[in-house]
Scaffold this motif. Structure first.
Motif, PDB file in Angstrom:
ATOM      1  N   THR A 133       0.832  -1.209   0.000  1.00  0.00           N
ATOM      2  CA  THR A 133       0.000   0.000   0.000  1.00  0.00           C
ATOM      3  C   THR A 133       0.860   1.249   0.000  1.00  0.00           C
ATOM      4  OG1 THR A 133      -1.815  -1.148   1.125  1.00  0.00           O
ATOM      5  CG2 THR A 133      -1.779   1.260   1.293  1.00  0.00           C
ATOM      6  N   HIS A 134       1.907   1.239   0.812  1.00  0.00           N
ATOM      7  CA  HIS A 134       2.833   2.378   0.862  1.00  0.00           C
ATOM      8  C   HIS A 134       3.494   2.590  -0.499  1.00  0.00           C
ATOM      9  CE1 HIS A 134       5.518   5.293   2.583  1.00  0.00           C
ATOM     10  NE2 HIS A 134       6.587   4.556   2.333  1.00  0.00           N
ATOM     11  N   GLU A 135       3.896   1.508  -1.149  1.00  0.00           N
ATOM     12  CA  GLU A 135       4.508   1.599  -2.478  1.00  0.00           C
ATOM     13  C   GLU A 135       3.499   2.136  -3.491  1.00  0.00           C
ATOM     14  OE1 GLU A 135       7.849   0.768  -3.267  1.00  0.00           O
ATOM     15  OE2 GLU A 135       8.005   0.689  -1.098  1.00  0.00           O
ATOM     16  N   ALA A 136       2.258   1.652  -3.433  1.00  0.00           N
ATOM     17  CA  ALA A 136       1.219   2.097  -4.374  1.00  0.00           C
ATOM     18  C   ALA A 136       0.956   3.595  -4.228  1.00  0.00           C
ATOM     19  CB  ALA A 136      -0.070   1.302  -4.146  1.00  0.00           C
ATOM     20  N   GLU A 137       0.968   4.077  -3.000  1.00  0.00           N
ATOM     21  CA  GLU A 137       0.754   5.518  -2.770  1.00  0.00           C
ATOM     22  C   GLU A 137       1.905   6.334  -3.345  1.00  0.00           C
ATOM     23  OE1 GLU A 137       0.238   5.439   1.454  1.00  0.00           O
ATOM     24  OE2 GLU A 137      -1.888   4.870   1.303  1.00  0.00           O
ATOM     25  N   ALA A 138       3.134   5.835  -3.197  1.00  0.00           N
ATOM     26  CA  ALA A 138       4.295   6.543  -3.754  1.00  0.00           C
ATOM     27  C   ALA A 138       4.218   6.577  -5.277  1.00  0.00           C
ATOM     28  CB  ALA A 138       5.590   5.871  -3.289  1.00  0.00           C
ATOM     29  N   ILE A 139       3.790   5.482  -5.882  1.00  0.00           N
ATOM     30  CA  ILE A 139       3.642   5.426  -7.340  1.00  0.00           C
ATOM     31  C   ILE A 139       2.577   6.423  -7.793  1.00  0.00           C
ATOM     32  CG2 ILE A 139       2.887   3.973  -9.276  1.00  0.00           C
ATOM     33  CD1 ILE A 139       4.077   1.574  -7.602  1.00  0.00           C
ATOM     34  N   ALA A 140       1.436   6.425  -7.120  1.00  0.00           N
ATOM     35  CA  ALA A 140       0.346   7.341  -7.480  1.00  0.00           C
ATOM     36  C   ALA A 140       0.795   8.794  -7.366  1.00  0.00           C
ATOM     37  CB  ALA A 140      -0.869   7.080  -6.591  1.00  0.00           C
ATOM     38  N   ASN A 141       1.558   9.103  -6.341  1.00  0.00           N
ATOM     39  CA  ASN A 141       2.049  10.477  -6.175  1.00  0.00           C
ATOM     40  C   ASN A 141       2.950  10.889  -7.333  1.00  0.00           C
ATOM     41  OD1 ASN A 141       0.672  10.781  -3.766  1.00  0.00           O
ATOM     42  ND2 ASN A 141       2.412  10.241  -2.495  1.00  0.00           N
ATOM     43  N   GLU A 142       3.810   9.969  -7.771  1.00  0.00           N
ATOM     44  CA  GLU A 142       4.717  10.252  -8.900  1.00  0.00           C
ATOM     45  C   GLU A 142       3.924  10.446 -10.194  1.00  0.00           C
ATOM     46  OE1 GLU A 142       8.298  10.959 -10.828  1.00  0.00           O
ATOM     47  OE2 GLU A 142       8.106  10.575  -8.680  1.00  0.00           O
ATOM     48  N   ILE A 143       2.941   9.584 -10.426  1.00  0.00           N
ATOM     49  CA  ILE A 143       2.115   9.700 -11.630  1.00  0.00           C
ATOM     50  C   ILE A 143       1.389  11.042 -11.640  1.00  0.00           C
ATOM     51  CG2 ILE A 143       0.053   8.807 -12.798  1.00  0.00           C
ATOM     52  CD1 ILE A 143       0.940   5.994 -11.773  1.00  0.00           C
ATOM     53  N   ASN A 144       0.750  11.355 -10.532  1.00  0.00           N
ATOM     54  CA  ASN A 144      -0.024  12.598 -10.460  1.00  0.00           C
ATOM     55  C   ASN A 144       0.860  13.828 -10.604  1.00  0.00           C
ATOM     56  OD1 ASN A 144      -2.440  11.211 -10.193  1.00  0.00           O
ATOM     57  ND2 ASN A 144      -2.303  11.151  -7.969  1.00  0.00           N
ATOM     58  N   ALA A 145       2.030  13.796 -10.004  1.00  0.00           N
ATOM     59  CA  ALA A 145       2.939  14.943 -10.093  1.00  0.00           C
ATOM     60  C   ALA A 145       3.365  15.195 -11.530  1.00  0.00           C
ATOM     61  CB  ALA A 145       4.161  14.725  -9.206  1.00  0.00           C
ATOM     62  N   THR A 146       3.646  14.140 -12.284  1.00  0.00           N
ATOM     63  CA  THR A 146       4.085  14.331 -13.667  1.00  0.00           C
ATOM     64  C   THR A 146       2.916  14.633 -14.593  1.00  0.00           C
ATOM     65  OG1 THR A 146       4.056  11.943 -14.010  1.00  0.00           O
ATOM     66  CG2 THR A 146       6.165  12.926 -13.458  1.00  0.00           C
ATOM     67  N   ALA A 147       1.766  14.007 -14.353  1.00  0.00           N
ATOM     68  CA  ALA A 147       0.603  14.228 -15.222  1.00  0.00           C
ATOM     69  C   ALA A 147       0.077  15.650 -15.102  1.00  0.00           C
ATOM     70  CB  ALA A 147      -0.501  13.222 -14.894  1.00  0.00           C
ATOM     71  N   LEU A 148       0.190  16.237 -13.926  1.00  0.00           N
ATOM     72  CA  LEU A 148      -0.332  17.596 -13.720  1.00  0.00           C
ATOM     73  C   LEU A 148       0.436  18.645 -14.506  1.00  0.00           C
ATOM     74  CD1 LEU A 148      -1.181  17.524  -9.906  1.00  0.00           C
ATOM     75  CD2 LEU A 148      -2.777  17.553 -11.828  1.00  0.00           C
ATOM     76  N   GLU A 149       1.647  18.307 -14.962  1.00  0.00           N
ATOM     77  CA  GLU A 149       2.452  19.254 -15.729  1.00  0.00           C
ATOM     78  C   GLU A 149       1.960  19.389 -17.168  1.00  0.00           C
ATOM     79  OE1 GLU A 149       6.354  17.610 -15.449  1.00  0.00           O
ATOM     80  OE2 GLU A 149       6.495  17.954 -13.287  1.00  0.00           O
ATOM     81  N   ALA A 150       1.120  18.464 -17.627  1.00  0.00           N
ATOM     82  CA  ALA A 150       0.690  18.440 -19.024  1.00  0.00           C
ATOM     83  C   ALA A 150      -0.344  19.521 -19.317  1.00  0.00           C
ATOM     84  CB  ALA A 150       0.113  17.071 -19.349  1.00  0.00           C
ATOM     85  N   THR A 151      -0.393  19.909 -20.588  1.00  0.00           N
ATOM     86  CA  THR A 151      -1.317  20.968 -21.005  1.00  0.00           C
ATOM     87  C   THR A 151      -2.616  20.433 -21.595  1.00  0.00           C
ATOM     88  OG1 THR A 151      -0.188  21.067 -23.140  1.00  0.00           O
ATOM     89  CG2 THR A 151       0.532  22.629 -21.421  1.00  0.00           C
ATOM     90  N   ASP A 152      -2.640  19.155 -22.000  1.00  0.00           N
ATOM     91  CA  ASP A 152      -3.895  18.572 -22.488  1.00  0.00           C
ATOM     92  C   ASP A 152      -3.981  17.115 -22.016  1.00  0.00           C
ATOM     93  OD1 ASP A 152      -3.092  16.548 -24.573  1.00  0.00           O
ATOM     94  OD2 ASP A 152      -2.241  18.312 -25.554  1.00  0.00           O
ATOM     95  N   PRO A 153      -5.169  16.508 -22.105  1.00  0.00           N
ATOM     96  CA  PRO A 153      -5.356  15.159 -21.548  1.00  0.00           C
ATOM     97  C   PRO A 153      -4.455  14.080 -22.138  1.00  0.00           C
ATOM     98  CG  PRO A 153      -7.480  16.192 -21.948  1.00  0.00           C
ATOM     99  CD  PRO A 153      -6.444  17.093 -22.552  1.00  0.00           C
ATOM    100  N   ILE A 154      -4.207  14.112 -23.445  1.00  0.00           N
ATOM    101  CA  ILE A 154      -3.346  13.083 -24.032  1.00  0.00           C
ATOM    102  C   ILE A 154      -1.916  13.237 -23.532  1.00  0.00           C
ATOM    103  CG2 ILE A 154      -2.393  12.149 -26.175  1.00  0.00           C
ATOM    104  CD1 ILE A 154      -5.079  12.873 -27.506  1.00  0.00           C
ATOM    105  N   ASP A 155      -1.434  14.480 -23.503  1.00  0.00           N
ATOM    106  CA  ASP A 155      -0.102  14.714 -22.927  1.00  0.00           C
ATOM    107  C   ASP A 155      -0.069  14.291 -21.456  1.00  0.00           C
ATOM    108  OD1 ASP A 155       0.926  15.662 -25.297  1.00  0.00           O
ATOM    109  OD2 ASP A 155       0.629  17.775 -24.792  1.00  0.00           O
ATOM    110  N   GLY A 156      -1.191  14.496 -20.749  1.00  0.00           N
ATOM    111  CA  GLY A 156      -1.276  14.079 -19.348  1.00  0.00           C
ATOM    112  C   GLY A 156      -1.145  12.577 -19.195  1.00  0.00           C
ATOM    113  N   LEU A 157      -1.789  11.818 -20.093  1.00  0.00           N
ATOM    114  CA  LEU A 157      -1.666  10.355 -20.058  1.00  0.00           C
ATOM    115  C   LEU A 157      -0.224   9.925 -20.309  1.00  0.00           C
ATOM    116  CD1 LEU A 157      -4.860   9.307 -22.033  1.00  0.00           C
ATOM    117  CD2 LEU A 157      -4.354   8.749 -19.642  1.00  0.00           C
TER     118      LEU A 157
END
Length: 197
Positions: free
Chosen positions: A70-94
């Motif tokens: 669970t701790h590992e999954a939360e760390a992964i989710a945080n990394e995904i969200n941090a990088t996805a939020l930098e995108a300017t459109d949904p496809i770039d976000g994916l």
């Protein structure tokens, strides 16, 4: 009254310290030896706590393993969200989110915990539950936003999320075994942009 508050905080701090020691020791041993070959006596010895402390915080070894995953999954989710939020459109976000996932999965031992031992010990349902709690819906939400932007409202998003997630996991295993992360990202970009064209 002040003394009771200080005592409570002290107990809480001790409890958090014990939990951290157990999680750190268990993670290290699970990565080094695997779940099946790791015993609770080794974990408490490495954590420098008592068996009683282990069983005060966790029901058994599987419960402790679930906490580590669970701790590992939360760390992964945080990394995904941090990088996805930098995108300017949904496809770039994916695409950015996928890059974040591959980066997160390169933490030593994480692929083994999440993709090999995790499913073997906790089962598919257990891993899915952990994924949902850690923000596993973000892939489906990203696909939904990208499909809406591309006017592709007929895409089967639930099934597509499952297929892409499985592909991400397989690619992550390949990357941890020496595969080129940039080539996997490029391949994923071709796939997603083609899908949303």
């Amino acid at each position: 009254m002040q003394e009771k508050v200080t005592q409570r905080r002290s107990n809480k701090a001790r409890s958090q310290d014990t939990t951290r020691k157990l999680l750190d020791a268990a993670r290290s041993l699970f990565v080094k030896k695997g779940y099946a070959e790791t015993g609770t006596p080794e974990i408490v010895k490495a954590a420098e706590v008592t068996r009683g402390a282990l069983y005060h915080h966790y029901t058994d070894k599987a419960d402790l393993f679930r906490a580590v995953v669970t701790h590992e999954a939360e760390a992964i989710a945080n990394e995904i969200n941090a990088t996805a939020l930098e995108a300017t459109d949904p496809i770039d976000g994916l695409i950015s989110g996928a890059r974040g996932y591959f980066t997160a999965m390169q933490v030593p031992g994480r692929a083994r915990l999440m993709l090999v031992d995790g499913p073997a010990v906790l089962g598919a349902d257990g891993m899915s539950e952990i994924d949902r709690k850690a923000g596993g819906e973000s892939l489906k939400e990203g696909l939904s936003a990208a499909a809406a932007m591309a006017n592709k409202t007929d895409l089967p998003l639930d099934e597509l999320s499952v297929v892409l997630s499985a592909g991400f996991d397989r690619a992550a295993l390949e990357i941890t075994q020496g595969g080129d992360a940039n080539r996997f990202i490029s391949s994923l970009e071709v796939l997603l942009r083609g899908l949303m064209r």
